[in-house]
Design a protein around this motif. Structure first.
Motif, PDB file in Angstrom:
ATOM      1  N   HIS A   1      -5.907   0.275  -2.675  1.00  0.00           N
ATOM      2  CA  HIS A   1      -7.030   1.416  -3.741  1.00  0.00           C
ATOM      3  C   HIS A   1      -7.165   1.302  -4.625  1.00  0.00           C
TER       4      HIS A   1
ATOM      5  N   GLU B   1      -8.460   3.230   0.095  1.00  0.00           N
ATOM      6  CA  GLU B   1      -7.848   4.235  -0.193  1.00  0.00           C
ATOM      7  C   GLU B   1      -8.250   4.254  -1.546  1.00  0.00           C
TER       8      GLU B   1
ATOM      9  N   VAL C   1      -3.939  -0.769  -7.885  1.00  0.00           N
ATOM     10  CA  VAL C   1      -5.135  -0.256  -8.073  1.00  0.00           C
ATOM     11  C   VAL C   1      -6.061  -0.620  -8.792  1.00  0.00           C
TER      12      VAL C   1
ATOM     13  N   LYS D   1       1.034  -1.350   0.134  1.00  0.00           N
ATOM     14  CA  LYS D   1      -0.147  -0.259   0.143  1.00  0.00           C
ATOM     15  C   LYS D   1       0.634   1.088   0.024  1.00  0.00           C
TER      16      LYS D   1
END
Length: 305
Positions: free
Chosen positions: A103, A132, A78, A3
């Motif tokens: 993410h 996030e 991501v 991360k």
């Protein structure tokens, strides 16, 4: 799963389809390995370039698991989680979270006005504590086309949004305005637009780019040259790649898959998303661009595929 902060080249991976129309999991692994061999700083899946709107939830999940297993914790991943309703985004996000991803990239539905986009992002963040979020701001008509003022309001209200992928047209002034007024929680702004404007984005403070993957090795070289102060080298690479990226803007994932095939990745070039067909002239143009970029060993006869 790392991360780490997001910087550098983070390509959006395409979805390979098999001859029978299903998803090609082995081809997905090959695509990921191609990205890793190019030296990328992370990968993104699924996104617009992955034909995400044409994938079922099960297909998204199975493909994402291949990406995760192949990356094996070496780079940040991501996961795209955009959907029409917050509960659907949250469901995609929880699937990614269960697989170890930290993410998520989310674009508010394009039908929402800026006030409703804020409400949407608040609901998403509340349903995914600890994740996030990269707020994707794509241009109309496909994207939300949020103003910098609206983005800053989301950043101030939703601390879970730690990055913005800014790809409105032109993106440069928006990047400047967002960074000039950034709240403490914003880690960076990421460029999009297929890397067609990447040096302008970097000049204005972008921390990363999210192009397609077919020339990720050249984009990595460009990124490294820029970061080490070799602006002339970065610009030379940029200018040399522009003709191919101009064609890519038209043919999108068809071009991505075709170039990957030409570069030795064993995938089909079929797509599900409505995308213009590559005719003989376009194929010859692509081939000749690859030769000029040093990605094919010898010139290709006109019309060859």
């Amino acid at each position: 799963m790392k991360k780490a902060d997001l910087n550098g080249i983070l390509p959006v991976l395409p979805t390979p389809f098999s001859k029978d129309g299903g998803v090609d999991l082995h081809g997905m692994k090959e695509v990921v390995n191609f990205a890793l061999s190019a030296g990328v700083d992370g990968v993104v899946f699924p996104g617009f370039a992955s034909e995400v709107e044409k994938l079922t939830a099960d297909e998204r999940s199975s493909l994402l698991k291949v990406v995760i297993d192949t990356v094996a914790g070496r780079l940040p991943i991501v996961a795209g989680a955009s959907a029409a309703k917050p509960e659907l985004v949250i469901a995609h996000g929880k699937t990614a979270e269960a697989l170890g991803i930290g993410h998520l990239m989310v674009q508010p539905p394009k039908e929402l006005n800026e006030e409703d986009a804020l409400v949407f992002m608040v609901a998403v963040a509340e349903g995914l504590p600890g994740m996030e979020i990269i707020l994707q701001n794509a241009p109309a008509p496909r994207g939300s086309d949020l103003s910098p003022k609206a983005i800053l309001k989301i950043l101030e209200t939703v601390p879970a949004v730690t990055y913005v992928k800014e790809e409105t047209l032109p993106a440069g002034p928006a990047i400047v305005e967002i960074l000039a007024n950034r709240p403490a929680g914003l880690k960076g702004v990421i460029g999009g637009g297929g890397a067609r404007y990447i040096l302008d984005e970097y000049e204005r403070g972008a921390c990363a780019g999210m192009p397609a993957v077919e020339i990720a090795d050249l984009h990595v070289q460009m990124d490294r040259a820029w970061r080490t102060g070799e602006q002339a080298k970065a610009r030379d690479l940029y200018v040399r790649t522009l003709p191919l990226l101009a064609i890519q803007a038209l043919y999108r994932m068809r071009l991505t898959k075709y170039v990957l095939l030409k570069r030795g990745i064993s995938i089909e070039t079929d797509v599900r998303a409505p995308t213009p067909l590559l005719d003989k002239t376009a194929l010859a143009d692509i081939d000749n661009n690859l030769v000029e970029l040093g990605l094919l060993e010898s010139p290709v006869m006109e019309g060859a595929a």
